[in-house]
Enzyme design. Structure first.
Site, PDB file in Angstrom:
ATOM      1  N   GLY A 168       0.804  -1.217   0.000  1.00  0.00           N
ATOM      2  CA  GLY A 168       0.000   0.000   0.000  1.00  0.00           C
ATOM      3  C   GLY A 168       0.839   1.269   0.000  1.00  0.00           C
ATOM      4  O   GLY A 168       0.536   2.230  -0.719  1.00  0.00           O
ATOM      5  N   THR A 169       1.888   1.279   0.798  1.00  0.00           N
ATOM      6  CA  THR A 169       2.712   2.485   0.900  1.00  0.00           C
ATOM      7  C   THR A 169       3.303   2.835  -0.463  1.00  0.00           C
ATOM      8  O   THR A 169       3.249   3.995  -0.901  1.00  0.00           O
ATOM      9  CB  THR A 169       3.844   2.263   1.925  1.00  0.00           C
ATOM     10  N   CYS A 214       1.310   1.940  12.711  1.00  0.00           N
ATOM     11  CA  CYS A 214       2.499   2.746  12.425  1.00  0.00           C
ATOM     12  C   CYS A 214       2.724   3.806  13.487  1.00  0.00           C
ATOM     13  O   CYS A 214       3.830   4.276  13.660  1.00  0.00           O
ATOM     14  CB  CYS A 214       2.354   3.420  11.070  1.00  0.00           C
TER      15      CYS A 214
HETATM   16  C1  LIG Z   1      -5.159   2.679   4.946  1.00  0.00           C
HETATM   17  C2  LIG Z   1      -3.747   2.172   4.797  1.00  0.00           C
HETATM   18  N1  LIG Z   1      -2.997   2.611   3.778  1.00  0.00           N
HETATM   19  C3  LIG Z   1      -1.743   2.177   3.589  1.00  0.00           C
HETATM   20  C4  LIG Z   1      -1.170   1.261   4.443  1.00  0.00           C
HETATM   21  C5  LIG Z   1       0.224   0.786   4.185  1.00  0.00           C
HETATM   22  O1  LIG Z   1       0.188  -0.463   3.524  1.00  0.00           O
HETATM   23  P1  LIG Z   1       1.494  -1.390   3.464  1.00  0.00           P
HETATM   24  O2  LIG Z   1       1.713  -1.908   4.838  1.00  0.00           O
HETATM   25  O3  LIG Z   1       1.127  -2.466   2.491  1.00  0.00           O
HETATM   26  O4  LIG Z   1       2.606  -0.556   2.965  1.00  0.00           O
HETATM   27  C6  LIG Z   1      -1.909   0.786   5.531  1.00  0.00           C
HETATM   28  C7  LIG Z   1      -1.299  -0.148   6.504  1.00  0.00           C
HETATM   29  O5  LIG Z   1      -1.305   0.070   7.695  1.00  0.00           O
HETATM   30  C8  LIG Z   1      -3.238   1.247   5.706  1.00  0.00           C
HETATM   31  O6  LIG Z   1      -4.004   0.810   6.713  1.00  0.00           O
END
Ligand SMILES: Cc1ncc(COP(=O)(O)O)c(C=O)c1O
Length: 389
Positions: free
Chosen positions: A75-76, A328
């Site tokens: 996601g990031t 986080c």
């Molecule tokens: C809404 C949202 N966006 C982005 C992320 C980040 O995703 P990733 O851990 O796959 O980088 C998270 C994870 O905590 C999330 O909850």
């Protein structure tokens, strides 16, 4: 029961365990089928087929074309590619609009872009965490490049009116991106019907592996890559593909597409049982998030006169894993920016607890929480200087 007790995992919005069916799908790609998907020999081509099969499964989950899916590390990265990539691929529009409750993986790339002359406008939310459409309408103009609003919030679970938001963005010629990390694989996402131009998803939030995610970008949308090198992912994301991770992500999408409706109902039933039990046993609590436009597995509430962190530690001693906000930010004592944006005073934001339920939770898990949480709250209130019986 403390020592040797089974661990009860209720932090599924932070990450989920890998489904055994996903694990079995990934297994051969670690050793038996070890080719590089760019190689022309049969081992390479077997790996290539795994990636393309996963792409088809991911596209099927979102209702898009296979060539609109780009695999990423999660996601990031998908959020970063969207925000920086669309900003740097053009030089006309300078305004990025995001909700005040976006994940840091959206807000931080926007803040970073300020040094290149871009502006971030944050849109407020109401007490339930729903984006204020009037403010969004006022922020939109012909300088607006991108509107980024998450499909559902990771902390409180509130689901946004995505169709209305994308319509507003498009009326002003802006692109619409949604961070669907908390919804993809859990509730239906149809990029056509919802008017989504770009979307981020992450495998580890719906029983796939960590380190594998995807970006949907509608055909014709211009965005620059962040990582340059080889021609992977149609020149948008260089680097040898994470074949086991991508195969696992594809399987997670396939399982989600077939089981989603039934699973959502079951998880909602568990969550409602948990909330009823808690409400029956603990006084002075407040639900955070929308009463019904909310992810079925998310239960976030504030407990007056106690700290979320203290409850978490005591729950952990009972082998119960929960969260007091986004994974986080735990470890920092700053109250959640999401709860503050929803208008919670600092003490209630500090006293928040999030249980997030998933595929592998049972009624027994829920009943155990209902059994132990009230006495944890009693103990903490007994030593709180603010609490008067
Ligand atoms: C809404 C949202 N966006 C982005 C992320 C980040 O995703 P990733 O851990 O796959 O980088 C998270 C994870 O905590 C999330 O909850």
């Amino acid at each position: 029961m403390k020592n040797g007790a089974r661990q009860i995992y209720l932090d599924n919005n932070a990450t989920t365990p890998v489904d055994p069916r996903v694990f079995e799908t990934m297994r051969p790609y670690f050793s038996e089928i070890a080719g590089n998907p760019s190689s022309i020999h049969s081992a390479g081509q077997q790996a290539r087929r795994a990636i393309e099969e996963a792409r088809a499964r991911t596209a099927a989950l979102l209702g898009c074309r296979v060539e609109e899916i780009y695999f990423t590390s999660g996601g990031t990265e998908s959020n970063n590619i969207t925000i920086k990539g669309t900003a740097l691929a053009q030089d006309k529009r300078k305004k990025i609009i995001a909700s005040a409750i976006e994940h840091h993986a959206v807000l931080e790339p926007c803040i970073y872009l300020r040094r290149f002359g871009f502006e971030l406008v944050k849109i407020p939310v109401d007490q339930h965490g729903t984006v204020d459409l009037d403010s969004l309408g006022r922020a939109l103009d012909d300088n607006a490049l991108l509107v980024s609003v998450m499909h559902a919030n990771n902390e409180v679970g509130t689901i946004q009116p995505i169709q209305e938001i994308s319509k507003l963005a498009h009326q002003h010629g802006a692109l619409f991106h949604t961070d669907a990390v908390q919804t993809a694989g859990k509730i239906p996402v149809d990029v056509q019907a919802m008017g989504i131009d770009m979307l981020s998803l992450s495998g580890h939030k719906f029983y796939g592996p960590k380190g594998a995610g995807a970006l949907f970008a509608r055909r014709g949308i211009r965005f620059d890559p962040l990582v340059h090198g080889g021609h992977h992912e149609r020149n948008k994301r260089a680097g040898t593909e994470n074949v086991p991770g991508i195969a696992g992500l594809g399987k997670a999408c396939e399982i989600a597409a077939s089981d989603m409706a039934e699973e959502e109902l079951r998880i909602r039933g568990l969550r409602d049982r948990l909330w009823q039990g808690i409400q029956g046993a603990i006084t002075e609590i407040r639900l955070n998030g929308h009463p019904d436009q909310r992810l079925s597995g998310t239960l976030n509430f504030s407990v007056r006169y106690v700290e979320g962190e203290s409850m978490l530690l005591k729950l952990d001693q009972e082998q119960i894993c929960a969260s007091s906000g986004s994974a986080c930010t735990s470890g920092s004592l700053e109250p959640s920016h999401v709860l503050l944006a929803m208008g919670l005073p600092h003490d209630l934001a500090h006293g928040s607890l999030r249980f997030s339920l998933g595929r592998f939770n049972t009624e027994a898990d829920i009943d155990r929480v209902i059994e132990v949480l009230p006495s944890i709250v009693d103990q903490l209130r007994a030593i709180s200087p603010l609490y008067k019986k």
